[in-house]
Scaffold this active site. Sequence first.
Site, mmCIF file in Angstrom:
data_model
loop_
_atom_site.group_PDB
_atom_site.id
_atom_site.type_symbol
_atom_site.label_atom_id
_atom_site.label_comp_id
_atom_site.label_asym_id
_atom_site.label_seq_id
_atom_site.Cartn_x
_atom_site.Cartn_y
_atom_site.Cartn_z
ATOM 1 N N GLU A 46 0.842 -1.206 0.000
ATOM 2 C CA GLU A 46 0.000 0.000 0.000
ATOM 3 C C GLU A 46 0.878 1.257 0.000
ATOM 4 O O GLU A 46 0.583 2.237 -0.674
ATOM 5 C CB GLU A 46 -0.915 0.034 1.235
ATOM 6 C CG GLU A 46 -1.916 -1.109 1.313
ATOM 7 C CD GLU A 46 -1.372 -2.318 2.067
ATOM 8 O OE1 GLU A 46 -0.170 -2.634 1.921
ATOM 9 O OE2 GLU A 46 -2.153 -2.954 2.791
ATOM 10 N N SER A 163 21.065 -42.702 -7.908
ATOM 11 C CA SER A 163 19.799 -42.192 -8.473
ATOM 12 C C SER A 163 20.027 -41.017 -9.387
ATOM 13 O O SER A 163 19.093 -40.466 -9.941
ATOM 14 C CB SER A 163 18.863 -41.751 -7.359
ATOM 15 O OG SER A 163 19.243 -40.492 -6.880
ATOM 16 N N LEU A 199 22.384 -28.528 -2.423
ATOM 17 C CA LEU A 199 21.135 -27.834 -2.072
ATOM 18 C C LEU A 199 21.240 -26.318 -2.247
ATOM 19 O O LEU A 199 20.740 -25.557 -1.422
ATOM 20 C CB LEU A 199 20.673 -28.184 -0.654
ATOM 21 C CG LEU A 199 20.377 -29.651 -0.381
ATOM 22 C CD1 LEU A 199 19.730 -29.816 0.992
ATOM 23 C CD2 LEU A 199 19.455 -30.266 -1.441
ATOM 24 N N ARG A 282 12.124 -42.713 2.206
ATOM 25 C CA ARG A 282 11.813 -43.062 3.605
ATOM 26 C C ARG A 282 11.299 -41.849 4.362
ATOM 27 O O ARG A 282 10.367 -41.933 5.151
ATOM 28 C CB ARG A 282 13.055 -43.640 4.306
ATOM 29 C CG ARG A 282 13.132 -45.162 4.213
ATOM 30 C CD ARG A 282 14.424 -45.699 4.820
ATOM 31 N NE ARG A 282 14.653 -45.255 6.183
ATOM 32 C CZ ARG A 282 15.855 -44.970 6.702
ATOM 33 N NH1 ARG A 282 16.931 -45.069 5.965
ATOM 34 N NH2 ARG A 282 15.970 -44.606 7.954
HETATM 35 N N1 LIG Z 1 14.796 -39.516 -7.350
HETATM 36 C C1 LIG Z 1 14.715 -38.602 -6.430
HETATM 37 O O1 LIG Z 1 14.036 -37.587 -6.576
HETATM 38 C C2 LIG Z 1 15.466 -38.797 -5.150
HETATM 39 C C3 LIG Z 1 15.419 -37.775 -4.193
HETATM 40 C C4 LIG Z 1 16.083 -37.972 -2.991
HETATM 41 C C5 LIG Z 1 16.746 -39.164 -2.768
HETATM 42 N N2 LIG Z 1 16.765 -40.124 -3.701
HETATM 43 C C6 LIG Z 1 17.445 -41.397 -3.463
HETATM 44 O O2 LIG Z 1 16.832 -41.992 -2.333
HETATM 45 C C7 LIG Z 1 17.806 -42.772 -1.658
HETATM 46 C C8 LIG Z 1 17.794 -42.402 -0.187
HETATM 47 O O3 LIG Z 1 16.485 -42.464 0.304
HETATM 48 P P1 LIG Z 1 16.113 -43.243 1.625
HETATM 49 O O4 LIG Z 1 14.646 -43.432 1.608
HETATM 50 O O5 LIG Z 1 16.976 -44.441 1.753
HETATM 51 O O6 LIG Z 1 16.582 -42.267 2.771
HETATM 52 P P2 LIG Z 1 16.210 -40.741 3.138
HETATM 53 O O7 LIG Z 1 14.760 -40.531 3.025
HETATM 54 O O8 LIG Z 1 17.153 -39.834 2.455
HETATM 55 O O9 LIG Z 1 16.613 -40.794 4.644
HETATM 56 C C9 LIG Z 1 15.658 -41.230 5.588
HETATM 57 C C10 LIG Z 1 15.477 -40.103 6.556
HETATM 58 O O10 LIG Z 1 14.302 -40.267 7.291
HETATM 59 C C11 LIG Z 1 14.613 -40.061 8.639
HETATM 60 N N3 LIG Z 1 13.653 -40.785 9.427
HETATM 61 C C12 LIG Z 1 13.277 -42.076 9.295
HETATM 62 N N4 LIG Z 1 12.353 -42.369 10.234
HETATM 63 C C13 LIG Z 1 12.160 -41.254 10.954
HETATM 64 C C14 LIG Z 1 11.330 -40.914 12.056
HETATM 65 N N5 LIG Z 1 10.502 -41.797 12.606
HETATM 66 N N6 LIG Z 1 11.378 -39.681 12.550
HETATM 67 C C15 LIG Z 1 12.210 -38.777 11.997
HETATM 68 N N7 LIG Z 1 13.008 -39.015 10.950
HETATM 69 C C16 LIG Z 1 12.978 -40.240 10.445
HETATM 70 C C17 LIG Z 1 16.012 -40.610 8.783
HETATM 71 O O11 LIG Z 1 16.627 -40.089 9.910
HETATM 72 P P3 LIG Z 1 17.944 -40.837 10.489
HETATM 73 O O12 LIG Z 1 19.013 -40.690 9.471
HETATM 74 O O13 LIG Z 1 18.226 -40.073 11.695
HETATM 75 O O14 LIG Z 1 17.537 -42.250 10.710
HETATM 76 C C18 LIG Z 1 16.643 -40.071 7.526
HETATM 77 O O15 LIG Z 1 17.096 -38.750 7.702
HETATM 78 C C19 LIG Z 1 19.120 -42.461 -2.286
HETATM 79 O O16 LIG Z 1 19.463 -43.507 -3.174
HETATM 80 C C20 LIG Z 1 18.883 -41.214 -3.065
HETATM 81 O O17 LIG Z 1 19.708 -41.169 -4.196
HETATM 82 C C21 LIG Z 1 16.134 -39.977 -4.895
#
Ligand SMILES: NC(=O)c1ccc[n+]([C@@H]2O[C@H](COP(=O)([O-])OP(=O)(O)OC[C@H]3O[C@@H](n4cnc5c(N)ncnc54)[C@H](OP(=O)(O)O)[C@@H]3O)[C@@H](O)[C@H]2O)c1
Length: 337
Positions: A46, A163, A199, A282
């Site tokens: 404004e 990935s 990032l 995850r």
């Molecule tokens: N294509 C895409 O767009 C893309 C994007 C991103 C990643 N990726 C791929 O995905 C893979 C990694 O993924 P990911 O699923 O294995 O792991 P992630 O999602 O990167 O890591 C899991 C995260 O969730 C946290 N977590 C799990 N349970 C939790 C809870 N109850 N409370 C709070 N936090 C919690 C974990 O914490 P803690 O570590 O403390 O356990 C960790 O930080 C890699 O290969 C990467 O290259 C692909």
Amino acid sequence: MQRALELARLGLGYASPNPMVGCVVVHQERIIGEGWHRQYGGPHAEVNAVESVADKSLLPQSTVYVSLEPCNHWGKTPPCTDLLLQHKPKRVVICNTDSNPRAAGGLQRLQAAGIEVEAGLLEKDGRWLNRRFFTVVEKKRPYIILKWAQTADGFMARSDYSSKWISNAYARQLVHKWRSEEDAILVGSNTARYDNPQLTNRDWPGYPRQPLRVVIDRQLLLHQNLHLFDASYPSICYNLKEDREAPNLTFRQLAADNFLEHLLEDLKGRGVQSVLIEGGPRLFTQLFELGLWDEIRMFVAPHSFGSGIAAPHPQGYLLKKEVLDDNELQWRVRQPW
Ligand SMILES: NC(=O)c1ccc[n+]([C@@H]2O[C@H](COP(=O)([O-])OP(=O)(O)OC[C@H]3O[C@@H](n4cnc5c(N)ncnc54)[C@H](OP(=O)(O)O)[C@@H]3O)[C@@H](O)[C@H]2O)c1
């Protein structure tokens, strides 16, 4: 009002944690002034609009279109309601009323002073534009955008966690633009470990602001030589173990129970209005289970992995699909708009 919303949008990436606001002054069907909230801490829309009016004597016969109810409190700048009361336009048309109780009340004060006031014009468009701001005020947490890329057969990574480059170069540059628009970018520990992302928004030059980088590493198992810990930009590592401050690097300890809720609360306390979460699967699963998300931006690439780490099932409502060369971009929202 359409023009006021267009102007407001120019504040994306700059106005937060304030809302984006645009304002247009119309005299006898001609725009005689306009402005927007360019920067947090700077003058409101404004003020800029009124200042841009060359002949201020026209204001009492003018209509002021403003995309958010004029603020009614002293923040970093004086209340815009006072400014409007001083110039007393004939009519004020508002898109959205302000659901922040600290700032609201402007509409009633303008009415009480005899100014004709109308609210709700293009209300839905304004709610969409300021969805980050309204989420913080109404849900008391930052707006959450989940972004991922998946193959045509639904995988986000190969089984060995590699990935890289599922999406194409246009998609990757678009993600840098998106990073510029949000206050924080978050990844899970496995994504930090295997992808070692920076990032940053380096492929979207021109935006001065780098969002806060955020990683979850509850047990502090990540190597400190990852890009996220290079202190080149402000970064936070949320964990269960320690509070520690270093230049551009904060380690923040949270309680194990409701960890993600505490994390969002802490980010909100740091003025973070929106967070772009870039995986991995995850982390997405946890967020979906807790209902902690607002929007999904999902790239689907034409190639297939056959097996690997599966992408989450897309939830919510499809808002739109876009084509970026050989990638498809799906925007989904939690609630229909
Ligand atoms: N294509 C895409 O767009 C893309 C994007 C991103 C990643 N990726 C791929 O995905 C893979 C990694 O993924 P990911 O699923 O294995 O792991 P992630 O999602 O990167 O890591 C899991 C995260 O969730 C946290 N977590 C799990 N349970 C939790 C809870 N109850 N409370 C709070 N936090 C919690 C974990 O914490 P803690 O570590 O403390 O356990 C960790 O930080 C890699 O290969 C990467 O290259 C692909």
